[in-house]
Design an enzyme around this catalytic site. Sequence first.
Site, short mmCIF file in Angstrom:
data_model
loop_
_atom_site.label_atom_id
_atom_site.label_comp_id
_atom_site.label_asym_id
_atom_site.label_seq_id
_atom_site.Cartn_x
_atom_site.Cartn_y
_atom_site.Cartn_z
N ARG A 104 -0.44 -65.03 -62.71
CA ARG A 104 1.00 -64.96 -62.58
C ARG A 104 1.38 -64.82 -63.75
NH1 ARG A 104 5.58 -67.62 -58.67
NH2 ARG A 104 4.49 -66.07 -57.50
N CYS A 259 11.17 -63.38 -49.63
CA CYS A 259 10.02 -64.04 -50.29
C CYS A 259 10.16 -65.53 -50.59
CB CYS A 259 9.32 -63.14 -51.58
SG CYS A 259 10.49 -63.16 -52.92
N1 NVA Z 1 11.50 -61.47 -57.92
C1 NVA Z 1 11.26 -62.85 -57.89
C2 NVA Z 1 10.21 -63.41 -56.90
C3 NVA Z 1 9.66 -64.88 -56.98
C4 NVA Z 1 8.78 -65.17 -56.00
C5 NVA Z 1 10.93 -63.40 -59.35
O1 NVA Z 1 10.22 -62.82 -59.75
O2 NVA Z 1 11.36 -64.27 -59.82
N1 CP Z 2 7.23 -66.11 -52.93
C1 CP Z 2 6.71 -66.38 -53.95
O1 CP Z 2 5.77 -65.92 -54.49
O2 CP Z 2 6.82 -68.00 -54.19
P1 CP Z 2 6.35 -68.99 -55.14
O3 CP Z 2 7.11 -68.45 -56.66
O4 CP Z 2 6.71 -70.28 -54.87
O5 CP Z 2 4.70 -68.72 -55.63
#
Ligand code: NVA
Ligand code: CP
Length: 300
Positions: A104, A259
Amino acid sequence: MKPRHFITLNDLSADELRAIILRASELKKIRASGTVYEPLKNKVLAMIFEKSSTRTRISFEAGMTHFGGNALFLSPRDTQLGRGEPIEDSARVISRMVDGIMLRTNKHETVTTFAEHSTVPVINGLTDRFHPCQLLADLQTWFELRGDIAGKHVCWIGDGNNMCQSYMNAAKLLDFKLSIACPPGYEPEMELLAATSSHVELFHDPKLAAKDADLIVTDVWASMGQEQEQKDREQAFSSYCVNSSLMQLAKPDAVFMHCLPAHRGEEVSAAVLDGEQSVVWDEAENRLHAQKALLEFLMK
Ligand code: NVA
Ligand code: CP
């Protein structure tokens, strides 16, 4: 031989994506029955997180444990990545020691560069541009409730962000219609709009986009890394809250997804998020099952 990666949904064919979604539902039943199934015994997944996570971290970690393997949580702060060791070198080294790597990252290019130099499968656990793992769970949730999504009408309300762009890929791959409503200046990437134009329509009015939708989806107005834009975004998005009157424009049996994490009273009203049309808790649980199906597909 080059390993298979999962950087965007486009790394899968439509048949492979459907197979993973169906397998996710099977794995959910296997787990509910209490059967022990360990196809990744002794395998290790490294997980590199530059940003926070609840669902992604826990679902991958629990999934690897269920499968008889192990997951390593690595934050750049505690590894040499945070001290400037090149991504290429880190990928070469880490991939010699583990069987899969989930990242991530802030920049999408970090994941693509990592994958180019990794000898094991690389999974995108969210970047600034895409969040394909979340789409596996969203699609599983839809398929379990309503069957195939081909020909359906999905409506995205809000920022043209990583989630929106993942929905655009999904629309083209699985042949559903996606109407996107976002404020001017917050559209998804032009190139992606052009590439998915057969399935995607852009609006600047949420009411027009939501009309007759089968599924309404939204996400936070300020994503991780955009915290300093929160106030400006609250203004720009003030008419983009998914509330009960917007839901009423969709089909009577429409469902709502997010999400998570969600901000009640901003992008979604509490009445919708906690209401009968919302399937967000199943959607969150399905991260576990969908990613187990993905891990099995890539690492078994
Ligand atoms: N669009 C959001 C999704 C989090 C799961 C972000 O990138 O923070
Ligand atoms: N929806 C999602 O990716 O949640 P987290 O940021 O908690 O992993």
